[in-house]
Motif scaffolding. Structure first.
Motif, PDB file in Angstrom:
ATOM      1  N   ALA A 127       0.845  -1.201   0.000  1.00 22.87           N
ATOM      2  CA  ALA A 127       0.000   0.000   0.000  1.00 22.87           C
ATOM      3  C   ALA A 127       0.881   1.252   0.000  1.00 22.87           C
ATOM      4  N   GLY A 128       0.713   2.081  -1.009  1.00 29.02           N
ATOM      5  CA  GLY A 128       1.455   3.333  -1.105  1.00 29.02           C
ATOM      6  C   GLY A 128       2.908   3.182  -1.500  1.00 29.02           C
ATOM      7  N   ARG A 129       3.325   1.974  -1.855  1.00 25.18           N
ATOM      8  CA  ARG A 129       4.732   1.765  -2.209  1.00 25.18           C
ATOM      9  C   ARG A 129       4.936   1.711  -3.725  1.00 25.18           C
ATOM     10  N   ARG A 130       6.147   1.990  -4.128  1.00 24.26           N
ATOM     11  CA  ARG A 130       6.540   1.845  -5.526  1.00 24.26           C
ATOM     12  C   ARG A 130       7.467   0.642  -5.636  1.00 24.26           C
ATOM     13  N   ALA A 131       7.228  -0.170  -6.639  1.00 23.04           N
ATOM     14  CA  ALA A 131       7.953  -1.425  -6.786  1.00 23.04           C
ATOM     15  C   ALA A 131       9.221  -1.221  -7.604  1.00 23.04           C
ATOM     16  N   VAL A 132      10.330  -1.689  -7.053  1.00 24.77           N
ATOM     17  CA  VAL A 132      11.618  -1.650  -7.748  1.00 24.77           C
ATOM     18  C   VAL A 132      12.078  -3.090  -7.967  1.00 24.77           C
ATOM     19  N   PRO A 133      12.190  -3.531  -9.212  1.00 31.09           N
ATOM     20  CA  PRO A 133      12.653  -4.898  -9.469  1.00 31.09           C
ATOM     21  C   PRO A 133      14.172  -5.001  -9.408  1.00 31.09           C
ATOM     22  N   VAL A 134      14.666  -6.089  -8.823  1.00 28.14           N
ATOM     23  CA  VAL A 134      16.095  -6.385  -8.917  1.00 28.14           C
ATOM     24  C   VAL A 134      16.386  -6.747 -10.376  1.00 28.14           C
ATOM     25  N   PRO A 135      17.304  -6.020 -11.027  1.00 30.80           N
ATOM     26  CA  PRO A 135      17.459  -6.170 -12.487  1.00 30.80           C
ATOM     27  C   PRO A 135      18.450  -7.256 -12.889  1.00 30.80           C
ATOM     28  N   LEU A 136      18.337  -7.660 -14.145  1.00 29.96           N
ATOM     29  CA  LEU A 136      19.354  -8.479 -14.795  1.00 29.96           C
ATOM     30  C   LEU A 136      20.379  -7.569 -15.457  1.00 29.96           C
ATOM     31  N   SER A 137      21.574  -8.089 -15.657  1.00 32.49           N
ATOM     32  CA  SER A 137      22.539  -7.357 -16.474  1.00 32.49           C
ATOM     33  C   SER A 137      22.091  -7.422 -17.932  1.00 32.49           C
ATOM     34  N   PRO A 138      22.516  -6.474 -18.766  1.00 29.64           N
ATOM     35  CA  PRO A 138      22.162  -6.542 -20.194  1.00 29.64           C
ATOM     36  C   PRO A 138      22.589  -7.867 -20.833  1.00 29.64           C
ATOM     37  N   GLU A 139      23.730  -8.396 -20.402  1.00 29.31           N
ATOM     38  CA  GLU A 139      24.203  -9.660 -20.965  1.00 29.31           C
ATOM     39  C   GLU A 139      23.255 -10.804 -20.609  1.00 29.31           C
ATOM     40  N   ARG A 140      22.812 -10.838 -19.332  1.00 30.90           N
ATOM     41  CA  ARG A 140      21.906 -11.897 -18.902  1.00 30.90           C
ATOM     42  C   ARG A 140      20.534 -11.745 -19.560  1.00 30.90           C
ATOM     43  N   LEU A 141      20.094 -10.503 -19.750  1.00 29.81           N
ATOM     44  CA  LEU A 141      18.806 -10.277 -20.404  1.00 29.81           C
ATOM     45  C   LEU A 141      18.838 -10.763 -21.849  1.00 29.81           C
ATOM     46  N   ARG A 142      19.923 -10.506 -22.552  1.00 31.06           N
ATOM     47  CA  ARG A 142      20.053 -11.003 -23.930  1.00 31.06           C
ATOM     48  C   ARG A 142      20.082 -12.529 -23.955  1.00 31.06           C
ATOM     49  N   GLU A 143      20.737 -13.106 -22.985  1.00 29.16           N
ATOM     50  CA  GLU A 143      20.854 -14.564 -22.917  1.00 29.16           C
ATOM     51  C   GLU A 143      19.490 -15.215 -22.697  1.00 29.16           C
ATOM     52  N   ARG A 144      18.669 -14.650 -21.799  1.00 22.76           N
ATOM     53  CA  ARG A 144      17.378 -15.251 -21.458  1.00 22.76           C
ATOM     54  C   ARG A 144      16.258 -14.792 -22.376  1.00 22.76           C
ATOM     55  N   GLY A 145      16.371 -13.564 -22.885  1.00 25.13           N
ATOM     56  CA  GLY A 145      15.334 -13.047 -23.769  1.00 25.13           C
ATOM     57  C   GLY A 145      14.184 -12.374 -23.048  1.00 25.13           C
ATOM     58  N   PHE A 146      14.168 -12.395 -21.735  1.00 20.85           N
ATOM     59  CA  PHE A 146      13.133 -11.726 -20.944  1.00 20.85           C
ATOM     60  C   PHE A 146      13.635 -11.610 -19.518  1.00 20.85           C
ATOM     61  N   ASP A 147      12.960 -10.769 -18.745  1.00 16.46           N
ATOM     62  CA  ASP A 147      13.306 -10.545 -17.344  1.00 16.46           C
ATOM     63  C   ASP A 147      12.278 -11.267 -16.479  1.00 16.46           C
ATOM     64  N   GLN A 148      12.705 -12.294 -15.770  1.00 15.42           N
ATOM     65  CA  GLN A 148      11.753 -13.106 -15.020  1.00 15.42           C
ATOM     66  C   GLN A 148      11.115 -12.347 -13.863  1.00 15.42           C
ATOM     67  N   VAL A 149      11.821 -11.381 -13.270  1.00 11.40           N
ATOM     68  CA  VAL A 149      11.241 -10.616 -12.161  1.00 11.40           C
ATOM     69  C   VAL A 149      10.106  -9.730 -12.669  1.00 11.40           C
ATOM     70  N   GLU A 150      10.302  -9.122 -13.818  1.00 12.14           N
ATOM     71  CA  GLU A 150       9.227  -8.342 -14.426  1.00 12.14           C
ATOM     72  C   GLU A 150       8.040  -9.238 -14.763  1.00 12.14           C
ATOM     73  N   ALA A 151       8.308 -10.415 -15.324  1.00 16.24           N
ATOM     74  CA  ALA A 151       7.224 -11.338 -15.686  1.00 16.24           C
ATOM     75  C   ALA A 151       6.436 -11.777 -14.460  1.00 16.24           C
ATOM     76  N   LEU A 152       7.109 -11.947 -13.333  1.00 18.85           N
ATOM     77  CA  LEU A 152       6.464 -12.416 -12.112  1.00 18.85           C
ATOM     78  C   LEU A 152       5.659 -11.328 -11.415  1.00 18.85           C
ATOM     79  N   PHE A 153       6.168 -10.106 -11.412  1.00 13.53           N
ATOM     80  CA  PHE A 153       5.620  -9.097 -10.514  1.00 13.53           C
ATOM     81  C   PHE A 153       4.927  -7.908 -11.175  1.00 13.53           C
ATOM     82  N   ARG A 154       5.345  -7.502 -12.352  1.00 15.59           N
ATOM     83  CA  ARG A 154       4.925  -6.183 -12.836  1.00 15.59           C
ATOM     84  C   ARG A 154       3.406  -6.026 -12.919  1.00 15.59           C
ATOM     85  N   VAL A 155       2.733  -6.908 -13.639  1.00 14.91           N
ATOM     86  CA  VAL A 155       1.282  -6.758 -13.804  1.00 14.91           C
ATOM     87  C   VAL A 155       0.543  -6.931 -12.481  1.00 14.91           C
TER      88      VAL A 155
END
Length: 210
Positions: free
Chosen positions: A94-122
């Protein structure tokens, strides 16, 4: 109609035990075995006020998260949305803003998506949490799995930067997929503190294991 046809041709499976189900999501047996919402003992300090987990990182749930991260099973992320909806302490976002722990650009290219965003954003945006993706992984690191706590702390130290505006007077919800030793969450929280944040609560999908 199209979804009904797809379910007939490709019946949904539990992401844990992989048994067929009439509807997508976790089966009752895996839910009873692995869903374990709780505040993590000893997770406070180092920038975090506290940290909560939805489930235990073991068995079939561990396998489901590994499939999500490393085998491209993106549909597994949706299975956790009901557990977030049923989280017993909804006041933490309540009243908070969500900050995801990010992947490095290299890891994001390797996986093709960010699993933390997929799990939490929506799910979190549906609960009124603004999504702040300005925490960046500015240095690529070796995977944390298999390292000791001291090695994890050394590996992750100095790898995050905040590239947004000041976080002063802004309560935050720091989210990640897995909490083991806490090295990643605490290093991310330390950087957010330096950017002005004074109240940071952590939330992860699963905790425990290695």
């Amino acid at each position: 109609m199209w979804n009904i046809l797809l379910n007939l041709l490709f019946p949904p499976r539990c992401p844990g035990c992989r048994r067929h189900r009439q509807t997508p999501g976790w089966c009752p047996a895996c839910t009873a075995a692995y869903r374990h919402p709780r505040a993590l003992a000893g997770a406070g300090g180092g920038g975090l006020r506290c940290c909560y987990a939805l489930s235990d990182y073991r068995g079939n749930l561990r396998r489901a998260l590994i499939d999500l991260k490393f085998n491209g099973k993106r549909s597994h992320a949706d299975a956790f949305a009901p557990w977030l909806a049923e989280f017993p302490w909804p006041e933490i976002w309540a009243g908070r803003r969500a900050v995801p722990v990010p992947l490095s650009p290299e890891r994001l290219r390797e996986r093709g998506f960010d699993q933390v965003e997929a799990l939490f954003r929506v799910p979190l945006q549906e609960r009124g949490c603004a999504w702040l993706p300005q925490l960046h992984k500015s240095r690529h690191t070796a995977p944390q799995s298999g390292l000791t706590k001291t090695e994890r702390q050394s590996n992750i130290k100095g790898s995050f930067t905040w590239e947004g505006s000041s976080l002063a007077d802004m309560p935050l919800l720091l989210v990640d997929d897995i909490y083991t030793t806490g090295a990643t969450m605490h290093e991310a929280a330390r950087v957010l503190r330096r950017a002005g944040a004074t109240d940071i609560i952590g939330l992860v999908i699963a905790a425990g294991g290695s």
